[in-house]
Design a protein around this motif. Structure first.
Motif, short mmCIF file in Angstrom:
data_model
loop_
_atom_site.label_atom_id
_atom_site.label_comp_id
_atom_site.label_asym_id
_atom_site.label_seq_id
_atom_site.Cartn_x
_atom_site.Cartn_y
_atom_site.Cartn_z
N PHE A 3 60.43 -83.56 -2.84
CA PHE A 3 59.62 -84.00 -3.99
C PHE A 3 58.47 -83.03 -4.07
CE2 PHE A 3 56.52 -86.24 -6.47
CZ PHE A 3 57.22 -87.12 -7.29
N THR A 4 58.39 -82.30 -5.18
CA THR A 4 57.39 -81.24 -5.28
C THR A 4 56.33 -81.56 -6.33
OG1 THR A 4 59.18 -79.69 -4.82
CG2 THR A 4 57.07 -78.74 -5.51
N ILE A 5 55.08 -81.39 -5.93
CA ILE A 5 53.96 -81.48 -6.87
C ILE A 5 53.42 -80.06 -7.05
CG2 ILE A 5 51.69 -82.47 -7.33
CD1 ILE A 5 52.38 -84.76 -5.39
N ALA A 6 53.51 -79.55 -8.27
CA ALA A 6 53.04 -78.19 -8.58
C ALA A 6 51.69 -78.28 -9.27
CB ALA A 6 54.05 -77.51 -9.49
N ILE A 7 50.71 -77.54 -8.75
CA ILE A 7 49.37 -77.56 -9.35
C ILE A 7 48.96 -76.13 -9.68
CG2 ILE A 7 46.98 -78.30 -9.10
CD1 ILE A 7 47.81 -80.18 -6.89
#
Ligand code: DC
Length: 203
Positions: A3-7
């Protein structure tokens, strides 16, 4: 499960603070990808070829205590415009993004190039004045002679270079949620981001 959170976003917008808080909240790993470019830029300042430096980067290179300086930041922005440097750092970032257990990455091209399949993408911004104020507060602890004007100029130059380069320029992914933190406290910005991620995780 991955599960990737890209900022992504310009310098000093709050990406790192939000990224670290999200990682702590969800128990995910966090990677400040700017450090990869800063460590490469630092080696260039020491006389190394930037492409060779990026290819031979090691974990301990990310621990140098002068990585956050304006000088190293400018060098990072310059080496980041070299396609071979970006290529050399790609596989590590992609593997990190899809690691089991969840990952948060912050940078300039995470949602567009490194992990276009990220489950949640944020594009974090703040006004130029607010970003300069925050960065000045942070950097003047180590360098009390640094002026606000110098910080404004430093951010402006880096943002212009990071946005204008041909390879992986700074821009929001089409599906990124825009988060303008100019008028927000850290707590408000983090709470907004956490709520968004929780919404997507439940979806
Ligand atoms: O996030 P930061 O300010 O520490 O990043 C330093 C420089 O590295 C930034 O000016 C541009 C470059 N960078 C990049 O090109 N791509 C990333 N994913 C992260 C940083």
């Amino acid at each position: 499960m991955a599960f990737t959170i890209a900022i992504d976003g310009p310098a000093a917008a709050g990406k790192g603070t939000i990224g670290r808080a999200l990682a702590a909240h969800f128990g995910f790993a966090h990677l400040d990808t700017g450090l990869l470019y800063r460590a490469t830029g630092r080696k260039m300042l020491q006389g190394l070829d930037p492409v060779a430096a990026a290819r031979s980067l090691r974990a301990e290179d990310l621990l140098a205590d002068d990585l956050r300086s304006s000088e190293v930041g400018q060098a990072a922005s310059r080496v980041a415009a070299i396609p071979e440097v970006r290529q050399a750092l790609l596989d590590f970032q992609r593997a990190f993004a899809r690691r089991t257990g969840g990952a948060v990455l912050d940078g300039r091209d995470i949602g567009t190039v490194i992990c276009p399949e990220a489950e949640v993408k944020f594009f974090v911004t703040a006004s130029d004045a607010e970003r300069a104020r925050r960065r000045h507060l942070e950097l003047s602890e180590k360098d009390p002679r640094l002026t606000l004007k110098e910080v404004v100029e430093d951010l402006r130059q880096r943002d212009a270079r990071d946005s204008a380069r041909a390879t992986a320029p700074l821009r929001p992914a089409k599906d990124a949620l825009l988060l303008d933190t100019s008028e927000m406290t850290i707590e408000e910005a983090v709470a907004t981001a956490v709520a968004e991620v929780e919404g997507r995780r439940g979806a």
